[in-house]
Design a protein around this motif. Structure first.
Motif, PDB file in Angstrom:
ATOM      1  N   TRP A 237       0.826  -1.201   0.000  1.00  0.00           N
ATOM      2  CA  TRP A 237       0.000   0.000   0.000  1.00  0.00           C
ATOM      3  C   TRP A 237       0.864   1.257   0.000  1.00  0.00           C
ATOM      4  O   TRP A 237       0.533   2.249  -0.665  1.00  0.00           O
ATOM      5  CB  TRP A 237      -0.943  -0.015   1.196  1.00  0.00           C
ATOM      6  CG  TRP A 237      -1.773   1.220   1.322  1.00  0.00           C
ATOM      7  CD1 TRP A 237      -1.749   2.133   2.329  1.00  0.00           C
ATOM      8  CD2 TRP A 237      -2.752   1.700   0.385  1.00  0.00           C
ATOM      9  NE1 TRP A 237      -2.637   3.145   2.090  1.00  0.00           N
ATOM     10  CE2 TRP A 237      -3.288   2.911   0.902  1.00  0.00           C
ATOM     11  CE3 TRP A 237      -3.235   1.222  -0.830  1.00  0.00           C
ATOM     12  CZ2 TRP A 237      -4.258   3.636   0.246  1.00  0.00           C
ATOM     13  CZ3 TRP A 237      -4.218   1.966  -1.493  1.00  0.00           C
ATOM     14  CH2 TRP A 237      -4.717   3.146  -0.946  1.00  0.00           C
ATOM     15  N   LEU A 238       1.986   1.202   0.713  1.00  0.00           N
ATOM     16  CA  LEU A 238       2.904   2.340   0.723  1.00  0.00           C
ATOM     17  C   LEU A 238       3.528   2.549  -0.653  1.00  0.00           C
ATOM     18  O   LEU A 238       3.750   3.685  -1.082  1.00  0.00           O
ATOM     19  CB  LEU A 238       4.001   2.128   1.774  1.00  0.00           C
ATOM     20  CG  LEU A 238       3.544   2.083   3.230  1.00  0.00           C
ATOM     21  CD1 LEU A 238       4.736   1.794   4.149  1.00  0.00           C
ATOM     22  CD2 LEU A 238       2.873   3.395   3.629  1.00  0.00           C
ATOM     23  N   VAL A 239       3.809   1.446  -1.336  1.00  0.00           N
ATOM     24  CA  VAL A 239       4.359   1.536  -2.693  1.00  0.00           C
ATOM     25  C   VAL A 239       3.329   2.147  -3.635  1.00  0.00           C
ATOM     26  O   VAL A 239       3.654   2.999  -4.471  1.00  0.00           O
ATOM     27  CB  VAL A 239       4.796   0.142  -3.194  1.00  0.00           C
ATOM     28  CG1 VAL A 239       5.373   0.244  -4.612  1.00  0.00           C
ATOM     29  CG2 VAL A 239       5.809  -0.474  -2.247  1.00  0.00           C
ATOM     30  N   VAL A 244       1.567   7.678  -6.579  1.00  0.00           N
ATOM     31  CA  VAL A 244       0.659   8.797  -6.868  1.00  0.00           C
ATOM     32  C   VAL A 244       1.078  10.074  -6.148  1.00  0.00           C
ATOM     33  O   VAL A 244       0.350  11.066  -6.157  1.00  0.00           O
ATOM     34  CB  VAL A 244      -0.799   8.436  -6.508  1.00  0.00           C
ATOM     35  CG1 VAL A 244      -1.303   7.342  -7.422  1.00  0.00           C
ATOM     36  CG2 VAL A 244      -0.933   8.027  -5.050  1.00  0.00           C
ATOM     37  N   SER A 245       2.225  10.026  -5.516  1.00  0.00           N
ATOM     38  CA  SER A 245       2.769  11.241  -4.907  1.00  0.00           C
ATOM     39  C   SER A 245       4.218  11.387  -5.342  1.00  0.00           C
ATOM     40  O   SER A 245       4.822  10.436  -5.834  1.00  0.00           O
ATOM     41  CB  SER A 245       2.686  11.176  -3.376  1.00  0.00           C
ATOM     42  OG  SER A 245       3.724  10.381  -2.859  1.00  0.00           O
ATOM     43  N   PRO A 252       9.080   4.890 -11.290  1.00  0.00           N
ATOM     44  CA  PRO A 252       9.320   4.442 -12.679  1.00  0.00           C
ATOM     45  C   PRO A 252       8.119   4.585 -13.596  1.00  0.00           C
ATOM     46  O   PRO A 252       8.279   4.881 -14.789  1.00  0.00           O
ATOM     47  CB  PRO A 252       9.715   2.966 -12.486  1.00  0.00           C
ATOM     48  CG  PRO A 252      10.338   2.911 -11.126  1.00  0.00           C
ATOM     49  CD  PRO A 252       9.576   3.898 -10.306  1.00  0.00           C
ATOM     50  N   ALA A 253       6.907   4.371 -13.071  1.00  0.00           N
ATOM     51  CA  ALA A 253       5.712   4.478 -13.919  1.00  0.00           C
ATOM     52  C   ALA A 253       5.615   5.852 -14.565  1.00  0.00           C
ATOM     53  O   ALA A 253       5.181   5.969 -15.725  1.00  0.00           O
ATOM     54  CB  ALA A 253       4.462   4.186 -13.093  1.00  0.00           C
ATOM     55  N   TRP A 254       5.997   6.903 -13.826  1.00  0.00           N
ATOM     56  CA  TRP A 254       5.923   8.251 -14.381  1.00  0.00           C
ATOM     57  C   TRP A 254       6.945   8.444 -15.500  1.00  0.00           C
ATOM     58  O   TRP A 254       6.670   9.144 -16.490  1.00  0.00           O
ATOM     59  CB  TRP A 254       6.148   9.284 -13.279  1.00  0.00           C
ATOM     60  CG  TRP A 254       4.994   9.370 -12.325  1.00  0.00           C
ATOM     61  CD1 TRP A 254       4.910   8.822 -11.075  1.00  0.00           C
ATOM     62  CD2 TRP A 254       3.738  10.020 -12.564  1.00  0.00           C
ATOM     63  NE1 TRP A 254       3.695   9.097 -10.517  1.00  0.00           N
ATOM     64  CE2 TRP A 254       2.948   9.826 -11.406  1.00  0.00           C
ATOM     65  CE3 TRP A 254       3.213  10.737 -13.630  1.00  0.00           C
ATOM     66  CZ2 TRP A 254       1.656  10.330 -11.296  1.00  0.00           C
ATOM     67  CZ3 TRP A 254       1.926  11.249 -13.532  1.00  0.00           C
ATOM     68  CH2 TRP A 254       1.165  11.042 -12.376  1.00  0.00           C
TER      69      TRP A 254
END
Length: 291
Positions: A237-239, A244-245, A252-254
């Protein structure tokens, strides 16, 4: 000029190729940087380990560059990018071979062989390297003539398996911090998604590339969350929240999203300035290249 140099820097027509020269320089630059770091004592307290990881990282990067050539060539209408596919593929093989050679030097031949046999992530990496050797050995025109185009294309489709195996190896050896591995996985997902879309639709528009960028960025975030959920004790959940912050910087997704959107924008600009040549049916000419 020696024939070997002509092969490296000139086209078959005898014309000097700035593209091949640029790709060759890009391929050897990391090796020169590694040599400089080694001579200058810049590899830290564990120089062999750092050098092994450096070579492995550039092997998988050049594998991604190899797979990126075809989408870039099609979307940007730059046919001479084709030269980069063979050069970057051989560079990936070279850095993967260096990765293994440094491991053998660091561990000693006997221990290195026993480690490869006993550790699954090393077995996976060794299989990927064997496949890379097979592709490298058949990457020349004589091999294409000997095998025939159909069999050669079938063999070289193994690059997709190599990308998957190399990424799994990267994840498993990275242990806790898998940011680089997640990034490479996301870029491979984007490159694979483009090929699937192209095979299905016959052409991918800039808007389609943007859609693929969004989809693969979401998948990349999912891969990161799933890895931490299954392979570590880090709260997934922290990941997910980190994705999203920007408290820890862009995940990496960004970066995958940014790369895909940048390619879509470049393709849109290129399409406006130089429309693709239509076929008799009115559709753009398709590129039959499998990789």
């Amino acid at each position: 000029m020696p024939p070997a140099l002509k092969l490296l820097f000139f086209e078959r027509s005898g014309r000097f190729s700035p593209e091949k020269t640029l790709f060759l320089c890009a391929s050897v630059a990391p090796a020169l940087w590694l040599a400089w770091l080694a001579l200058a004592g810049g590899l830290g307290a564990r120089p062999w380990t750092e050098a092994i990881h450096f070579a492995g990282l550039w092997a998988i990067r050049f594998l991604a560059f190899t797979l990126a050539v075809t989408p870039l060539r099609r979307l940007l209408v730059m046919p001479k990018l084709y030269f980069g596919r063979r050069i970057f593929g051989l560079a990936a093989l070279g850095y993967a071979g260096l990765h293994l050679a440094l491991f053998f030097i660091d561990q000693g031949a006997g221990r290195a062989l026993s480690e490869i046999v006993l550790r699954i992530y090393l077995v996976i990496g060794a299989v990927a390297l064997v496949l890379l050797v097979a592709l490298g050995a058949t990457s020349f025109d004589a091999a294409i003539r000997r095998l025939g185009t159909r069999r050669w294309n079938l063999l070289h489709a193994a690059i997709y398996a190599i990308a998957v195996l190399g990424t799994v190896h990267f994840f498993m050896q990275s242990k806790l911090d898998v940011s680089e591995a997640v990034l490479m996985a996301g870029l491979f997902l984007l490159l694979f998604a483009y090929r699937i879309a192209f095979r299905w639709a016959g052409e991918v528009t800039p808007l389609g590339v943007a859609g693929l960028a969004v989809a693969t960025a979401l998948l990349t975030a999912g891969v990161e969350v799933l890895w931490y959920a299954l392979a570590t004790r880090v709260d997934p959940w922290l990941v997910a929240q980190a994705n999203v912050s920007f408290d820890l910087g862009p995940r990496p997704a960004w970066w995958v999203l940014a790369a895909g959107l940048a390619l879509a924008a470049a393709a849109a600009v290129r399409a406006r300035s130089k429309p693709r040549r239509p076929t008799r049916s009115g559709r753009a000419v398709a590129d039959p290249s499998p990789v």
